[in-house]
Enzyme design. Structure first.
Site, PDB file in Angstrom:
ATOM      1  N   VAL A 127      51.846  52.641   1.291  1.00  0.00           N
ATOM      2  CA  VAL A 127      50.502  52.074   1.168  1.00  0.00           C
ATOM      3  C   VAL A 127      49.795  52.493  -0.123  1.00  0.00           C
ATOM      4  O   VAL A 127      48.725  51.986  -0.427  1.00  0.00           O
ATOM      5  CB  VAL A 127      49.609  52.381   2.394  1.00  0.00           C
ATOM      6  N   LYS A 144      59.510  58.832   3.094  1.00  0.00           N
ATOM      7  CA  LYS A 144      60.347  58.805   4.304  1.00  0.00           C
ATOM      8  C   LYS A 144      61.826  58.580   3.985  1.00  0.00           C
ATOM      9  O   LYS A 144      62.698  58.928   4.776  1.00  0.00           O
ATOM     10  CB  LYS A 144      59.815  57.728   5.261  1.00  0.00           C
TER      11      LYS A 144
HETATM   12  N1  GLU Z   1      50.527  58.522   5.232  1.00  0.00           N
HETATM   13  C1  GLU Z   1      50.450  57.154   5.643  1.00  0.00           C
HETATM   14  C2  GLU Z   1      50.168  57.088   7.121  1.00  0.00           C
HETATM   15  O1  GLU Z   1      50.708  57.873   7.827  1.00  0.00           O
HETATM   16  C3  GLU Z   1      51.732  56.465   5.290  1.00  0.00           C
HETATM   17  C4  GLU Z   1      51.651  55.015   5.546  1.00  0.00           C
HETATM   18  C5  GLU Z   1      52.534  54.189   4.658  1.00  0.00           C
HETATM   19  O2  GLU Z   1      52.651  54.373   3.453  1.00  0.00           O
HETATM   20  O3  GLU Z   1      53.115  53.279   5.254  1.00  0.00           O
HETATM   21  O4  GLU Z   1      49.392  56.301   7.604  1.00  0.00           O
END
Ligand code: GLU
Length: 303
Positions: free
Chosen positions: A257, A66
Site C-alpha cells: 500500500v 511479506k
Molecule cells: N502494514 C499494512 C497493513 O497491515 C500492509 C498492507 C499492505 O501493504 O497490503 O495494513
C-alpha cells in the site's frame, strides 16, 4: 537491449497516470507522500542495475516485506509453514476477518495480512527478531547497510492497527500463533515500515530471478523454493487483482500500500516500480501500467 533507454521511455509514457488514484491514508503517516512520485528500477540477474524517475527515493515497502519474510522462513524451515497457512488466492480484502474465521484460523495465503502475521510469528520463533532478520536480508542482498525501519510509520501502524490486532488475536484463539500477540504485531509493523528505494528493492529481490542464489553467489533458497515463492506471488501477490495483474503484466509480482510493486522475470531480472497513488484494488495505477509497458516492450512476460 537498451534497458536504460526502455526505462526512461516507460517513465515518460506513464507520466499522465502519475497521481491517478489515491495515496493510502488508513495508515496516517503514509498519507503525506506526494502522489506524483514515480520511479522504476531493474536489477539484472547477472549484475547491472538500471533506473529512471524517482528510483532513488525511499518509500515504505509495506506488504512487499511479506515476500522476504516468507523466503526467510522457507530458508530455515523448508516447507513446514504450509501446515499453518494455505496458498490459494483469497478473493476477499487483504485484511478480512470473516474469511479467517470461516477458515478456522488458517489464513488463505501468506500475503494477506493474517497469513503474513503467521509467517512473521514463525520467523520470530526461528530468529528471535523477525523484522531485524528481514532488514538484515535486505541490507545484505542490496548492499545498502543504511536500510532501516521508518519508526514514525511503524508507530502510526501500531496506533491504527486495530484490525491487524483483531486478526492476530483470532489467530491466537485458534492456536495458530507461537509467540505473544504484541511481540508478533510489533515485528509485523516494523517489517511493513521498512524504507527502501526502487534500486534497493530491485537488487534485494534479485535472488528470486536467480533461482534462489543470493547477491554474494551462495544459495539462499533452493531453486525449488524460489519457484514456489514466485508462484505464490503470481497467484496471491496483488490483492484481489492477481488475475488482472497476470493478464496485463504476466509476471510474479507483489505490491504494497506504499505504492511499490516488485515483479520477477525468472532467469532475467527483478523489477521495482513505485507510484504511491493506488487504484481501487490497492495497487499502484502508474506502477501496473509501467510493468505492462515493460513486458510488452521486452517480450519478457512468462506467458
Ligand atoms: N502494514 C499494512 C497493513 O497491515 C500492509 C498492507 C499492505 O501493504 O497490503 O495494513
Amino acid at each position: 537491449m537498451d534497458m536504460q533507454g526502455i526505462l526512461e521511455e516507460i517513465v515518460d509514457a506513464v507520466a499522465p497516470l502519475r497521481g491517478q488514484g489515491s495515496v493510502a491514508s488508513y495508515i496516517p503517516s503514509l498519507g503525506g507522500v506526494s502522489p506524483e512520485s514515480f520511479g522504476m528500477s531493474v536489477a539484472m540477474a547477472d549484475g547491472p542495475v538500471y533506473g529512471a524517475g524517482d528510483w532513488r527515493t525511499p518509500f515504505s515497502i509495506q506488504s512487499i516485506s511479506k515476500v522476504f519474510s516468507l523466503a526467510l522462513v522457507m530458508s530455515y524451515d523448508y516447507d513446514s509453514i504450509w501446515a499453518r497457512v494455505f496458498r490459494e488466492p483469497s478473493g476477499t480484502p487483504f485484511n478480512s476477518l470473516l474469511q479467517l474465521e470461516a477458515d478456522h484460523g488458517i489464513p488463505r495465503n501468506p500475503f494477506i495480512n493474517a497469513g503474513a502475521i503467521v509467517v512473521t510469528d514463525r520467523l520470530l520463533t526461528l530468529t528471535g527478531d523477525a523484522a531485524g532478520s528481514i532488514r538484515g536480508l535486505l541490507r545484505r542482498e542490496s548492499g545498502n547497510p543504511a536500510i532501516d525501519v521508518d519508526s514514525a510509520v511503524a508507530a502510526s501502524e501500531a496506533e491504527h492497527g486495530h484490525r491487524n490486532s483483531a486478526m492476530a488475536h483470532l489467530l491466537a484463539s485458534y492456536g495458530n500463533l507461537e509467540n505473544p500477540v504484541e511481540r508478533v504485531l510489533a515485528n509485523y509493523f516494523d517489517q511493513c515500515a521498512l524504507e527502501l528505494t526502487c534500486e534497493d528493492l530491485a537488487t534485494a529481490s534479485r535472488f528470486l530471478s536467480r533461482h534462489g542464489v543470493s547477491s554474494g553467489g551462495t544459495p539462499f533458497l533452493t531453486p525449488h523454493q524460489s519457484k514456489r515463492v514466485n508462484a505464490v506471488m503470481l497467484t496471491c501477490g496483488t490483492y484481489d487483482a492477481a488475475g488482472e495483474f497476470a493478464y496485463r503484466v504476466g509476471l510474479p509480482g507483489k505490491s504494497g500500500v506504499g505504492g511499490g510493486i516488485v515483479a520477477i522475470v525468472p532467469g532475467r531480472c527483478a523489477i521495482t516500480v513505485w507510484g504511491p497513488a493506488l487504484g481501487p484494488s490497492g495497487n499502484s495505477v502508474a506502477g501496473i501500467a509501467a510493468l505492462d509497458e515493460f513486458t510488452t516492450r521486452t517480450g519478457w512476460s512468462i506467458f
